[in-house]
Scaffold this active site. Structure first.
Site, mmCIF file in Angstrom:
data_model
loop_
_atom_site.group_PDB
_atom_site.id
_atom_site.type_symbol
_atom_site.label_atom_id
_atom_site.label_comp_id
_atom_site.label_asym_id
_atom_site.label_seq_id
_atom_site.Cartn_x
_atom_site.Cartn_y
_atom_site.Cartn_z
ATOM 1 N N TYR A 214 -4.732 -48.660 2.853
ATOM 2 C CA TYR A 214 -3.666 -49.296 2.072
ATOM 3 C C TYR A 214 -3.597 -48.652 0.695
ATOM 4 C CZ TYR A 214 -4.196 -53.223 5.418
ATOM 5 O OH TYR A 214 -4.297 -54.015 6.541
ATOM 6 N N SER A 215 -2.482 -48.137 0.220
ATOM 7 C CA SER A 215 -1.226 -47.999 0.939
ATOM 8 C C SER A 215 -0.835 -46.517 0.920
ATOM 9 C CB SER A 215 -0.168 -48.857 0.273
ATOM 10 O OG SER A 215 -0.210 -48.605 -1.148
#
Length: 315
Positions: free
Chosen positions: A51-52
């Site tokens: 992420y991300s």
């Protein structure tokens, strides 16, 4: 508080999803969300090393860095942190689990990861090798407990049996896609394995990409441009809309919200420890917190189960 599987980890019965940190919530908003969540009694956060990485300009580990920075700025804060391996650009798959774990620890600024998931299966790595590597992380104190996410029922069972054969730590948690409009796989295939091995279930997409909040009742809701609107569009079927009608009525009866009712239903399902739900804005946190204490009647739980049973949106 609720316990994660056979572990000794007791957590708040709602897990804050960190997938939005560094994506739809910038650093300042992420800090405000974490502040509101912990001030409201929350203590459990879920993130991942990937992420991300999908956001232009991000390199992966962005959510972990934000959580780490928040922890550094709040030295008295107590969080149970779950993170995952296999999607960071520098550590793809399950080839270098230890290197990925050490990188996550550095970004988070903690000595031990409370719950460490294999985010996805990796058919290119022998399962015994991955199982052994995770077990070594526990033995060495880098990881407290292990979880599996997005694994097939067959591979979950194989992992459990392999860990037993090797005499290393077994997973205590599973993280599948599960919500009111996506039930079949978990209830038909994952829940029996959770029952067999005493595994806790921590569902992601607990609000069906926001569909169960009631904000996205058509494919073009809110212009259909936001990531959440795009993800929610596929649930706007006749049965999905019927689910929303029931949610709306039950929420009104409790002076609550559709999001809180959806999460409260999920929390009451067998083996579910805590639904995972994210907030892109601080004002959304109150609904998440409210779900942890909202008590639905048996009749309401049954009505929601019936109206959403074998939903055609279960894809």
């Amino acid at each position: 508080m609720t316990r994660i599987g056979t572990s000794d980890l007791d957590v708040f019965p709602l897990c804050l999803g960190g997938n939005v940190f560094g994506w739809t919530a910038d650093r300042d908003e992420s800090f405000a969300i974490l502040d509101a969540f912990t001030e409201g009694g929350g203590d459990f956060v879920d993130t991942a090393d990937g992420y991300s990485a999908w956001v232009p300009g991000n390199t992966g580990g962005d959510s972990e860095r934000i959580i780490g920075a928040w922890l550094a700025a709040r030295p008295s804060a107590q969080l149970t942190i779950a993170t995952k391996v296999s999607r960071h650009p520098d550590f793809p798959g399950l080839k270098n689990i230890r290197g990925a774990a050490e990188a996550s620890l550095e970004r988070l600024g903690v000595e031990t990861i409370d719950l460490y998931y294999a985010h996805y299966d990796d058919p290119e790595v022998p399962l015994a090798e991955a199982v052994s590597a995770f077990g070594k992380l526990v033995d060495d104190g880098l990881v407290r407990t292990i979880g599996l996410s997005n694994f097939t029922p067959e591979r979950i069972r194989e992992w459990m049996l392999t860990a037993a054969d090797l005499g290393v730590a077994q997973p205590v948690a599973l993280q599948p896609h599960y919500n009111l409009v996506h039930r079949n796989e978990v209830e038909g295939e994952i829940a029996p394995i959770a029952d067999e091995f005493g595994l806790g279930i921590l569902p992601y997409y607990a609000l069906a990409s926001g569909f169960l909040t009631g904000k996205y009742r058509s494919p073009d809701a809110e212009g259909g441009a936001s990531p959440r609107a795009k993800g929610a569009a596929k649930y706007a079927t006749p049965q999905g809309l019927q689910v929303l009608q029931v949610l709306e009525r039950i929420a009104a009866a409790h002076a609550s919200t559709m999001a809180a009712v959806s999460l409260a239903w999920l929390r009451e399902q067998p083996h579910v420890v805590a639904p995972i739900a994210s907030a892109s804005r601080v004002e959304q946190v109150a609904d998440l917190l409210a779900s942890a204490t909202l008590q639905l009647t048996n009749a309401e739980l049954e009505e929601l189960s019936v109206v959403s049973e074998w939903t055609p949106t279960d894809i």
